[in-house]
Design an enzyme around this catalytic site. Structure first.
Site, PDB file in Angstrom:
ATOM      1  N   GLU A  85       0.842  -1.208   0.000  1.00  0.00           N
ATOM      2  CA  GLU A  85       0.000   0.000   0.000  1.00  0.00           C
ATOM      3  C   GLU A  85       0.871   1.248   0.000  1.00  0.00           C
ATOM      4  O   GLU A  85       1.710   1.445   0.879  1.00  0.00           O
ATOM      5  CB  GLU A  85      -0.939  -0.018   1.214  1.00  0.00           C
ATOM      6  N   LYS A 280      -7.778  -1.835  11.028  1.00  0.00           N
ATOM      7  CA  LYS A 280      -7.080  -2.172   9.778  1.00  0.00           C
ATOM      8  C   LYS A 280      -5.896  -1.229   9.596  1.00  0.00           C
ATOM      9  O   LYS A 280      -4.811  -1.640   9.159  1.00  0.00           O
ATOM     10  CB  LYS A 280      -8.056  -2.073   8.594  1.00  0.00           C
ATOM     11  N   ASP A 296       4.538 -14.897  11.337  1.00  0.00           N
ATOM     12  CA  ASP A 296       3.289 -15.409  10.767  1.00  0.00           C
ATOM     13  C   ASP A 296       2.187 -14.347  10.919  1.00  0.00           C
ATOM     14  O   ASP A 296       1.571 -14.228  11.979  1.00  0.00           O
ATOM     15  CB  ASP A 296       2.937 -16.700  11.523  1.00  0.00           C
ATOM     16  N   HIS A 393      -2.801  10.111   0.300  1.00  0.00           N
ATOM     17  CA  HIS A 393      -2.843   8.768  -0.271  1.00  0.00           C
ATOM     18  C   HIS A 393      -2.699   8.837  -1.788  1.00  0.00           C
ATOM     19  O   HIS A 393      -1.912   8.106  -2.385  1.00  0.00           O
ATOM     20  CB  HIS A 393      -4.175   8.121   0.123  1.00  0.00           C
TER      21      HIS A 393
HETATM   22  C1  MEV Z   1      -6.127   2.556   4.939  1.00  0.00           C
HETATM   23  O1  MEV Z   1      -5.258   1.505   4.563  1.00  0.00           O
HETATM   24  C2  MEV Z   1      -6.220   2.637   6.430  1.00  0.00           C
HETATM   25  C3  MEV Z   1      -7.214   3.671   6.981  1.00  0.00           C
HETATM   26  O2  MEV Z   1      -8.509   3.447   6.412  1.00  0.00           O
HETATM   27  C4  MEV Z   1      -7.245   3.488   8.469  1.00  0.00           C
HETATM   28  C5  MEV Z   1      -8.321   4.321   9.183  1.00  0.00           C
HETATM   29  O3  MEV Z   1      -9.346   4.612   8.572  1.00  0.00           O
HETATM   30  O4  MEV Z   1      -8.076   4.624  10.356  1.00  0.00           O
HETATM   31  C6  MEV Z   1      -6.803   5.061   6.594  1.00  0.00           C
END
Ligand code: MEV
Length: 441
Positions: A85, A280, A296, A393
């Protein structure tokens, strides 16, 4: 038409590739060429990778990036991260720099206990089974001595074994629930070997225990396996500073920033839809380091998400507060990691990553990984609660779009210049390149 194939694993690598190319690709030559392009020219190195798994046809690249300036417990670290990413490593490096100027990260390992279970079916008197276990428990330790002696020399081993009656959940279901200390190894092989021996001991000791009837002696061991849920193998990572010290060029009003940040964390604490995405973001940092250090990541993912639900509802792994003018942000997560065994001494890049981290113990690696998760979460929340994530991003993603459009060097320079001051979106870049190419015609 695709056909099933018998004895595939016995074929040579070349034969496997030629079969797959013919079976699945409209242009078999092109498929073979893509596959073989990713082979390493160092035959020995390629063989090493071929042998990691069954039916290897080629290598699958992920970028290995590094995030410098992580001040952890007073020492600077550069953290290796394997991830695809585009914005993750930049965000980590950014958060690392930010907190290095505000006291850095503190990380503490709270405990390191691993777990394994022998699941079995016993159709008989539960009290009798408990009596048996109390009398014969020592046999489980004796009969695993061969397996545990090296681990004991390193200060680890079997901590305890208990018998659990689970018949309220499933008829006749019992388990041996064992806890382990595995020091610098993740311990999966050690734990599973101990458990498989426990299962044998259980069967043979029950068979010789006179108080059991023939029917009771006939237990069924369903399986013996470690648990990837390790709620007593916990590391804590935290940052804190005076509210006013949060100020920087992107945070003109630290009080407002901190309050909104804490609110964003509270939302993830109470709202599972948000908590999953919030976590995430934490896993972006965690998985990347776990992968780079040959650990792992599936085990880590499964264990962490179970932990996020430990109070009966999926929730945020991180927490934040403002108290007496101090902003604090922290997380506590379960992490079963190893810095010896597994891939750690086999994969040259894993060895390199561990050396870059100054060959940490498993506990030190737990701290580093937790910090990477917290840093990533901080970077995400800072963007989300200020400018939104798309700006940063998409700037990072611009390179991917340029590659996709097969831009020439000259076009690349013009695109980068143009999008320094214009919002990046896939459509906007396509349109700009289209216009550029039109002008050239
Ligand atoms: C993207 O990989 C991760 C985010 O969505 C985490 C979040 O929303 O806190 C930016």
């Amino acid at each position: 038409m695709n056909n099933a194939i018998a004895g595939f694993s016995k074929l040579s690598k070349e034969e496997k590739i030629s079969w797959i190319a013919k079976e699945y690709f409209s242009n078999p030559e092109e498929a073979v060429s893509i596959i073989t392009n990713y082979w390493n020219s160092d035959v020995k190195l390629q063989k090493l990778h071929d042998d990691f798994i069954e039916n290897t046809i080629t290598n699958f690249y992920l970028p290995l990036g590094i995030a410098p300036n992580f001040l952890i417990n007073g020492r600077f670290k550069t953290i290796p991260m394997a991830i695809e990413e585009s914005s993750v490593v930049a965000a980590a490096a950014n958060a690392a720099k930010f907190w290095s100027e505000r006291g850095g990260f503190k990380a503490t390992v709270l405990n390191t206990e691993k777990i394994g279970q022998v699941h079995f079916i016993y159709k008989g008197d539960a009290l009798k089974l408990q009596q048996f276990f109390t009398e014969k428990k020592f046999r489980f330790f004796v009969e695993t001595e061969n397996i545990t002696k090296n681990m004991q020399r390193r200060g680890g081993g079997i901590l305890d074994i208990v018998l659990n009656d689970k018949t309220d959940l499933l008829p006749n279901y019992f388990q041996l629930h064992a806890t382990f200390e595995t020091k610098d190894s993740m311990g999966a092989n050690f734990i599973n070997s101990c458990l498989e021996q426990f299962a044998k001991t259980l069967k043979s000791e029950i068979a010789h225990f006179e108080a059991f009837s023939e029917k009771e002696k006939n237990i069924q061991v369903v399986m013996s396996i470690l648990s990837n849920y390790v709620p007593n193998c916990i590391v804590r990572a935290e940052v804190s500073c005076k509210l006013e010290d949060l100020a920087d060029k992107n945070i003109p009003n630290p009080q407002d920033f901190a309050e909104k940040f804490v609110r964003a964390v509270q939302i993830a604490e109470v709202e599972p839809y948000r908590a999953v995405t919030h976590n995430k973001g934490i896993m972006n940092g965690i998985d990347a380091v776990v992968l780079a250090t040959g650990n792992d990541f599936r085990a880590v993912e499964a264990g962490i998400h179970a932990y996020a639900s430990k109070d009966g509802k999926y929730s945020s792994l991180s927490h934040a507060k403002i108290e007496n003018g101090i902003f604090s942000f922290w997380l506590e997560i379960p992490l079963a990691l190893g810095t010896v065994g597994g891939l750690t001494s086999l994969h040259p890049l894993v060895k390199l990553a561990l050396e870059m981290l100054e060959n940490p113990s498993a506990k030190e690696l737990m701290q580093i990984v937790a910090v990477a998760g917290l840093a990533q979460n901080f970077a995400a929340l800072r963007s989300l609660t200020t400018n939104g994530i798309q700006e940063g991003h998409m700037k990072m993603h611009l390179g991917n779009i340029i590659n996709q459009l097969e831009a020439s060097d000259a076009e690349r320079i013009m695109i980068l210049n143009h999008f320094q001051n214009n919002a990046v979106s896939h459509a906007a870049v396509v349109e700009y390149v289209h216009d550029l190419r039109k002008i050239k015609l």
